[in-house]
Design a protein around this motif. Structure first.
Motif, mmCIF file in Angstrom:
data_model
loop_
_atom_site.group_PDB
_atom_site.id
_atom_site.type_symbol
_atom_site.label_atom_id
_atom_site.label_comp_id
_atom_site.label_asym_id
_atom_site.label_seq_id
_atom_site.Cartn_x
_atom_site.Cartn_y
_atom_site.Cartn_z
ATOM 1 N N THR A 352 -40.668 -13.947 48.373
ATOM 2 C CA THR A 352 -41.232 -12.660 47.961
ATOM 3 C C THR A 352 -40.249 -11.580 48.304
ATOM 4 O OG1 THR A 352 -42.363 -12.352 49.816
ATOM 5 C CG2 THR A 352 -43.504 -13.551 48.293
ATOM 6 N N ASN A 353 -40.604 -10.504 47.347
ATOM 7 C CA ASN A 353 -39.550 -9.199 47.811
ATOM 8 C C ASN A 353 -38.220 -9.611 47.311
ATOM 9 O OD1 ASN A 353 -41.635 -7.474 48.783
ATOM 10 N ND2 ASN A 353 -41.762 -8.506 50.921
ATOM 11 N N LEU A 354 -38.140 -10.248 46.191
ATOM 12 C CA LEU A 354 -36.820 -10.507 45.707
ATOM 13 C C LEU A 354 -36.255 -9.835 44.787
ATOM 14 C CD1 LEU A 354 -37.390 -14.369 45.175
ATOM 15 C CD2 LEU A 354 -36.403 -13.441 47.131
ATOM 16 N N ARG A 355 -35.127 -9.351 44.639
ATOM 17 C CA ARG A 355 -34.256 -8.781 43.589
ATOM 18 C C ARG A 355 -33.153 -9.588 43.017
ATOM 19 N NH1 ARG A 355 -33.546 -2.328 44.863
ATOM 20 N NH2 ARG A 355 -35.529 -1.810 45.281
ATOM 21 N N ALA A 364 -36.245 -6.144 40.297
ATOM 22 C CA ALA A 364 -37.147 -7.163 40.999
ATOM 23 C C ALA A 364 -37.040 -8.501 40.220
ATOM 24 C CB ALA A 364 -38.472 -6.359 40.718
ATOM 25 N N LEU A 365 -37.356 -9.473 41.086
ATOM 26 C CA LEU A 365 -37.526 -10.843 40.588
ATOM 27 C C LEU A 365 -38.692 -11.623 41.077
ATOM 28 C CD1 LEU A 365 -36.371 -13.481 39.428
ATOM 29 C CD2 LEU A 365 -35.068 -13.833 41.670
ATOM 30 N N GLU A 366 -39.321 -12.050 39.905
ATOM 31 C CA GLU A 366 -40.617 -12.712 40.527
ATOM 32 C C GLU A 366 -40.560 -14.188 40.094
ATOM 33 O OE1 GLU A 366 -45.559 -12.517 39.788
ATOM 34 O OE2 GLU A 366 -44.256 -10.914 38.770
ATOM 35 N N LEU A 367 -40.708 -15.107 40.616
ATOM 36 C CA LEU A 367 -40.837 -16.432 40.572
ATOM 37 C C LEU A 367 -42.144 -16.921 40.258
ATOM 38 C CD1 LEU A 367 -38.580 -17.583 43.635
ATOM 39 C CD2 LEU A 367 -37.815 -17.133 41.622
ATOM 40 N N LEU A 380 -32.161 -18.108 41.746
ATOM 41 C CA LEU A 380 -31.968 -17.513 43.268
ATOM 42 C C LEU A 380 -30.604 -17.697 43.655
ATOM 43 C CD1 LEU A 380 -34.647 -19.798 44.865
ATOM 44 C CD2 LEU A 380 -34.787 -17.486 44.558
ATOM 45 N N LEU A 381 -29.781 -18.249 42.862
ATOM 46 C CA LEU A 381 -28.156 -18.086 43.159
ATOM 47 C C LEU A 381 -27.704 -16.728 43.102
ATOM 48 C CD1 LEU A 381 -26.602 -20.895 40.997
ATOM 49 C CD2 LEU A 381 -26.535 -20.940 43.356
ATOM 50 N N HIS A 382 -28.396 -15.776 42.410
ATOM 51 C CA HIS A 382 -28.228 -14.463 42.169
ATOM 52 C C HIS A 382 -29.007 -13.592 42.921
ATOM 53 C CE1 HIS A 382 -25.148 -15.544 38.751
ATOM 54 N NE2 HIS A 382 -25.933 -16.462 38.622
ATOM 55 N N ALA A 383 -29.964 -13.875 43.744
ATOM 56 C CA ALA A 383 -31.132 -13.259 44.260
ATOM 57 C C ALA A 383 -30.865 -12.704 45.801
ATOM 58 C CB ALA A 383 -32.453 -14.017 44.171
ATOM 59 N N ILE A 384 -31.510 -11.844 46.029
ATOM 60 C CA ILE A 384 -31.597 -11.182 47.370
ATOM 61 C C ILE A 384 -32.854 -11.226 48.104
ATOM 62 C CG2 ILE A 384 -29.137 -10.260 47.569
ATOM 63 C CD1 ILE A 384 -30.323 -7.662 46.680
ATOM 64 N N GLN A 385 -33.087 -11.033 49.201
ATOM 65 C CA GLN A 385 -34.571 -10.817 49.688
ATOM 66 C C GLN A 385 -34.489 -9.541 50.660
ATOM 67 O OE1 GLN A 385 -37.034 -14.360 51.160
ATOM 68 N NE2 GLN A 385 -37.498 -13.188 52.847
ATOM 69 N N ARG A 386 -35.693 -8.793 50.494
ATOM 70 C CA ARG A 386 -35.693 -7.495 51.303
ATOM 71 C C ARG A 386 -35.949 -8.063 52.815
ATOM 72 N NH1 ARG A 386 -39.789 -3.993 53.110
ATOM 73 N NH2 ARG A 386 -41.095 -4.967 51.887
#
Length: 686
Positions: A352-355, A364-367, A380-386
């Motif tokens: 959660t809290n992904l970008r 913002a990214l929602e799975l 997720l290869l390009h994602a970051i988490q707060r």
């Protein structure tokens, strides 16, 4: 000189390091021969300076690929190294020089060159068959004396023949360093029989001064017998010389005499005095290095403390795979919390809290549940988490998903003053990794964060190595963000290897940058970047060491791996001992030889010690595990506009990282030299 005469002003560097300009008269003709090997050649010509002083210039001209140019420049560098080593050892004291004297050189330009004071005489080839016995004795003693001097400074001529030995009817002289190498360098195939020794023809092993002894033995046989057919034999030297010097023609260098030993058999005293180091100015630094190194007791109390205190911080032996997640990802609950390198909070992977990086910025990214597993992993290869940042002592910040969903991180801080070369060094390291530099060690690599890695390539690697543009310096910042990261995997086990480019000014006490300073608590290894050309006192390393007091063992030594990198070593590539190591370009091939790492560490310590840069040596004294290395991220200097006219090319950038990975027990079994000590005071064994 013959032909039309033209005026020219020659700018160059003298052996003493002075920059001078000489008006000269030059002959437009030259003896460079036809273009070959990609269009490069050496143009050779005589120049007349003031007072009728004549010099010989060898200038690299032509065009070709960067790789071809690098090979030709390496030959020219070998000439310059040979001349400068002779100058430093013998200088102007030699009243009867039997070798060329270097006058000056100019490098890092489109047409680099070297200037020589020519030796007298004519090629010996024109006198064969006409030498009297006393002439033969004179030729032999003079050439062996020249070889003894080359041996004393660690230079191998590699091209002795009747064409490179000159004779003026009184003395013989050894001419031409166009194929010279430093003793101990890997042999490159050169020459044919009988003049070239067997090992040199095939390029086996390392260059040895006794390679030249073979060639002198062949030369002597040619003079005495008048002709040589097939493999040279001791009897070709005649009754007297065959008995005394027949082993000069042994097929293995180790069984041949040195030039000094051959002279002793002729009742000639050593012409170089006592045997010793090529540069005795390094002796004090080497002794100090050994004193500090001997104070580390492998397996002692401090080492035991290190093993316990850093059990979580140090990774087990690992390797490197590509950036994609493992084919069978572990359940999310099995990902343990990872420490945030900004606020030191423990961060749990939650999904959660992904970008995600989209169209030039993070969104913002929602799975969503309708995503397939492949789609989900691709996002997720390009994602970051707060980061939760529970203390709330700073702005929101994010960690790469690859950092949270891989094994225990390896955080490497690259430390040094602004302008020391940290950013360029890190660009060279990452470029070498991207080029597969760790593959030979059964280590595959890939990005922790694809967007971040692409950004690093665009902002650092492309401008430096594709466009030849100097990178901006790293300034002091309030927070230390990671610069780039790669996922490393060995035997299916992956870990993030994170690099942090940290300006030393950020960590100075007067800056009072708490978030930046506390970052050191999350560091697993340190690369200290030492610029030996900086004249002002650098307190950066001491400030960093002071902030790591909580990481020291009972004996006061800091229990984390470190390496000191003498950066910009291309600027000192004609100094001893830099010339030996930077000419090697890269030795990043398995097995990693600890004996070589120890040698390089000793030489680098002695080099900085000789220059009075004791502050840059502080990490070696304070860290239990510390190695030293020579490296250049650019391979040459930039012009006044901040551009590298001939392009930038990394040299030995990967070696410091390999040392750290070895100290961290990351490199896989089989890629380390077994039976040798860990380098420069390290306490762990592979």
């Amino acid at each position: 000189m013959s032909g039309a005469i033209c005026d020219e002003v020659l700018d160059f560097t003298t052996p003493a390091g002075d920059e001078v300009s000489w008006p000269v008269l030059s002959d437009p003709g030259d003896s460079g021969g036809p273009f070959d090997n990609g269009g490069f050649r050496f143009r050779t010509r005589y120049l007349a300076a003031g007072g009728g002083y004549q010099v010989l210039q060898r200038r690299l001209v032509g065009s070709g690929t960067p790789g071809e140019r690098d090979a030709w420049e390496r030959r020219l560098d070998g000439e310059i190294c040979a001349g400068l080593r002779l100058h430093r050892r013998f200088g102007e004291r030699d009243q009867r020089p039997l070798l060329p004297r270097i006058v000056g050189y100019k490098v890092d330009v489109d047409e680099p060159f070297v200037l020589w004071q020519p030796v007298p005489g004519e090629p010996l080839a024109g006198h064969l068959g006409r030498l009297l016995n006393e002439d033969i004795d004179r030729v032999l003693v003079d050439v062996l004396t020249a070889l003894a001097r080359l041996d004393a400074v660690g230079v191998v001529h590699r091209a002795i023949s009747p064409d490179t030995v000159r004779w003026d009817r009184h003395h013989a002289y050894l001419d031409g360093f166009s194929w010279a190498a430093l003793a101990g360098e890997p042999r490159e195939p050169l020459g044919e029989g009988p003049w070239s020794p067997p090992e040199q023809r095939t390029g086996e092993g390392n260059a040895d001064p006794r390679d030249d002894v073979w060639s002198v033995g062949v030369l002597l046989g040619r003079i005495v017998s008048g002709t040589l057919n097939g493999t040279p034999r001791p009897q070709d030297l005649g009754p007297r010389f065959g008995a005394l010097l027949g082993d000069m023609l042994e097929p293995v260098a180790a069984r041949r005499p040195t030039a000094v030993e051959a002279l002793a058999r002729l009742s000639i005293a050593s012409p170089v005095g006592r045997p010793g180091e090529p540069d005795d100015r390094l002796a004090a630094g080497r002794r100090r290095y050994e004193e500090l190194r001997s104070g580390r007791v492998p397996g002692g109390h401090g080492a035991a403390h290190a093993a316990a205190a850093l059990e979580e911080a140090r990774p087990a032996r690992r390797g490197f795979f590509r950036s994609r997640p493992p084919a069978q990802a572990a359940p999310e609950a099995q990902y343990p919390p990872r420490r945030c390198y900004l606020c030191l909070d423990d961060v749990q992977w939650t999904g959660t809290n992904l970008r995600r990086w989209v169209d030039g910025k993070y969104r913002a990214l929602e799975l969503t549940p309708d995503l397939s597993e492949a789609q989900r992993e691709s996002l997720l290869l390009h994602a970051i988490q707060r980061c939760p940042n529970r203390a709330g002592d700073g702005p929101d910040h994010y960690l790469p998903v690859g950092y949270l969903r891989s094994g225990r991180p390896i955080n490497v801080a690259v430390i040094g003053r602004s302008g020391a070369g940290k950013t360029h060094l890190l660009a060279g390291i990452v470029r070498d990794i991207d080029a597969g530099g760790l593959t030979n060690f059964n280590v595959m690599t890939g990005a922790v964060d694809m967007a971040g890695h692409d950004s690093f390539r665009e902002q650092h690697i492309t401008p430096l190595y594709d466009q030849g543009t100097m990178l901006p310096h790293t300034g002091a910042v309030a927070e230390v963000e990671y610069t780039d990261g790669v996922v490393v995997t060995v035997n299916g086990r992956s870990r993030p290897l994170m690099f942090f480019d940290v300006a030393g000014e950020t960590l100075q006490p007067r800056q009072q940058r708490t978030r930046a300073a506390q970052f050191l608590s999350a560091v697993d290894a340190l690369l200290f970047v030492a610029d030996p050309e900086m004249d002002t006192i650098d307190a950066t390393f001491g400030a960093v060491i002071d902030r790591l007091a909580t990481r020291q063992g009972p004996d006061g030594r800091l229990d984390m791996p470190a390496a000191i990198v003498v950066t910009k070593s291309d600027l000192g590539r004609f100094e001893e001992p830099v010339d030996r190591w930077i000419r090697a370009r890269s030795t990043a091939v398995p097995p990693l030889d600890w004996d070589r790492v120890v040698e390089e560490s000793r030489d680098a310590y002695a080099y900085l010690h000789r220059r009075g840069r004791t502050g840059l040596l502080a990490p070696f004294a304070r860290f239990r595990d510390c190695t030293l290395h020579f490296a250049s991220a650019t391979g040459g200097g930039a012009d006044s506009g901040g551009r590298f006219p001939r392009g930038a090319r990394p040299q030995r950038c990967l070696e410091p990282l390999l040392s750290l990975l070895a100290q961290l027990d990351v490199l896989p079994a089989g890629t380390l030299h077994q039976g040798a000590e860990m380098p420069a005071g390290t306490t762990r064994r592979a």
